[in-house]
Design a protein around this motif. Sequence first.
Motif, PDB file in Angstrom:
ATOM      1  N   GLY A 156       0.766  -1.194  -0.081  1.00 48.53           N
ATOM      2  CA  GLY A 156      -0.088  -0.053   0.085  1.00 48.53           C
ATOM      3  C   GLY A 156       0.712   1.229  -0.033  1.00 48.53           C
ATOM      4  N   ILE A 157       2.242   1.100  -0.590  1.00 45.30           N
ATOM      5  CA  ILE A 157       3.007   2.257  -0.562  1.00 45.30           C
ATOM      6  C   ILE A 157       3.111   2.915  -1.807  1.00 45.30           C
ATOM      7  CG2 ILE A 157       5.388   3.245  -0.009  1.00 45.30           C
ATOM      8  CD1 ILE A 157       5.493   0.968   2.245  1.00 45.30           C
ATOM      9  N   LYS A 158       3.083   4.167  -2.070  1.00 42.07           N
ATOM     10  CA  LYS A 158       3.337   4.954  -3.161  1.00 42.07           C
ATOM     11  C   LYS A 158       5.076   5.151  -3.400  1.00 42.07           C
ATOM     12  CE  LYS A 158       2.953   9.292  -5.330  1.00 42.07           C
ATOM     13  NZ  LYS A 158       3.327  10.302  -4.711  1.00 42.07           N
ATOM     14  N   LEU A 159       5.582   4.470  -4.240  1.00 41.00           N
ATOM     15  CA  LEU A 159       7.059   4.451  -4.508  1.00 41.00           C
ATOM     16  C   LEU A 159       7.557   5.458  -5.411  1.00 41.00           C
ATOM     17  CD1 LEU A 159       9.554   3.077  -3.416  1.00 41.00           C
ATOM     18  CD2 LEU A 159       9.269   1.406  -5.279  1.00 41.00           C
ATOM     19  N   SER A 160       7.962   6.531  -4.928  1.00 44.94           N
ATOM     20  CA  SER A 160       8.661   7.612  -5.971  1.00 44.94           C
ATOM     21  C   SER A 160       9.987   7.629  -6.093  1.00 44.94           C
ATOM     22  CB  SER A 160       7.966   9.111  -5.599  1.00 44.94           C
ATOM     23  OG  SER A 160       8.671   9.164  -4.435  1.00 44.94           O
ATOM     24  N   TYR A 161      10.720   8.253  -6.615  1.00 44.73           N
ATOM     25  CA  TYR A 161      12.228   8.337  -6.319  1.00 44.73           C
ATOM     26  C   TYR A 161      12.934   8.671  -5.101  1.00 44.73           C
ATOM     27  CZ  TYR A 161      11.683   7.924 -11.618  1.00 44.73           C
ATOM     28  OH  TYR A 161      11.033   7.413 -12.648  1.00 44.73           O
ATOM     29  N   MET A 162      12.208   9.545  -4.292  1.00 44.40           N
ATOM     30  CA  MET A 162      12.494  10.045  -3.394  1.00 44.40           C
ATOM     31  C   MET A 162      12.891   9.192  -2.139  1.00 44.40           C
ATOM     32  SD  MET A 162      12.692  13.209  -3.636  1.00 44.40           S
ATOM     33  CE  MET A 162      12.976  13.944  -1.793  1.00 44.40           C
ATOM     34  N   PRO A 163      12.262   8.171  -1.835  1.00 47.30           N
ATOM     35  CA  PRO A 163      12.863   6.963  -0.793  1.00 47.30           C
ATOM     36  C   PRO A 163      14.128   6.573  -1.236  1.00 47.30           C
ATOM     37  CG  PRO A 163      10.592   6.521  -1.351  1.00 47.30           C
ATOM     38  CD  PRO A 163      11.071   7.505  -2.498  1.00 47.30           C
TER      39      PRO A 163
END
Length: 267
Positions: free
Chosen positions: A83-90
């Motif tokens: 349920g996690i939105k994965l962008s480049y930031m992490p």
Amino acid sequence: FLIFAGLYLSHIVLLIIFYTDNNSVKLYIICVMSLTTIQSKAMLRSMKSSLNIPHFGYNDEYDLTELVLLRKRIKKEVKHSHGIKLSYMPFIVKAVSVALSKYPILNSQLDSNHENLIYKTNHNIGVAVDTPHGLLLPSVKSVQNMSVLDVANELNRLHEAGLNNKLSPSDIADGTFSLSNIGSIGGTYASPVIFPPQVAIGALGKIQVNMCMCVLPRFDRNGDLLKAHIMCISWSADHRVIEGATMARFSNLLKDFLENPSQLLLH
Ligand code: CAO
């Protein structure tokens, strides 16, 4: 006796005090202030003290092609199973933390007399969040102890809370290093302003294919033009504390992690 009551109405905070003795009841409304005003004031104060910092800038281009592919491969699965939105930031926040472990001076702060440098144990990485209520800078705490997915989860929470004006003072406090992903809106370069007492900040440009004129072209072994996803990064550091060579070495290490993101699995 006194009764304190706080009331939060839209952007307005009322602090109501009832004062009673045997003969009378008095009511004081002593504070009426817009939260937006509080945030703007904090920004004004911090930007004023930033003016006293001798900033120096350093820019580089990172080839994020591998990272773009990796995220593309796992993004749906991460959303589906966690349920996690994965962008480049992490990935970027985690890689910054790993690089800070090697260059802890970038995670330090000058004391108020500018006499001592305090090395901070935790990597509390602040991420600038653009919200309808203004620019906010919450931080992901102790990134050195988190996985990329943990960071993604916490960033999702902070982003959501920022958009809904629900960040707590502790979300905002105690940042030790900052990133500003202006590239999610657009642009290639920026000149980020250090958030005191921190000593460095990075601004991320838009990840773009290198066919455009603003970044260096990449070539394969045969000398043919290669499609690559390039992100320009702009650093500002406090030159009283950080030397250009340190910033460059830190940036090189971060670049190495982000250009070969599988290395992050080891951290
Ligand atoms: N280059 C290309 N694409 C980018 C990108 C970049 N630098 N940054 C984000 N994207 C993409 C994301 O991957 C996402 O794509 P998908 O929809 O395909 O997943 C999309 O843009 C939206 O990302 P996002 O903004 O929701 O999430 P994020 O984690 O990348 O960034 C946040 C979160 C809070 C950093 C960002 O929303 C934001 O507020 N940025 C502005 C910061 C700012 O104002 N800085 C200036 C400070 S000085 O005044």
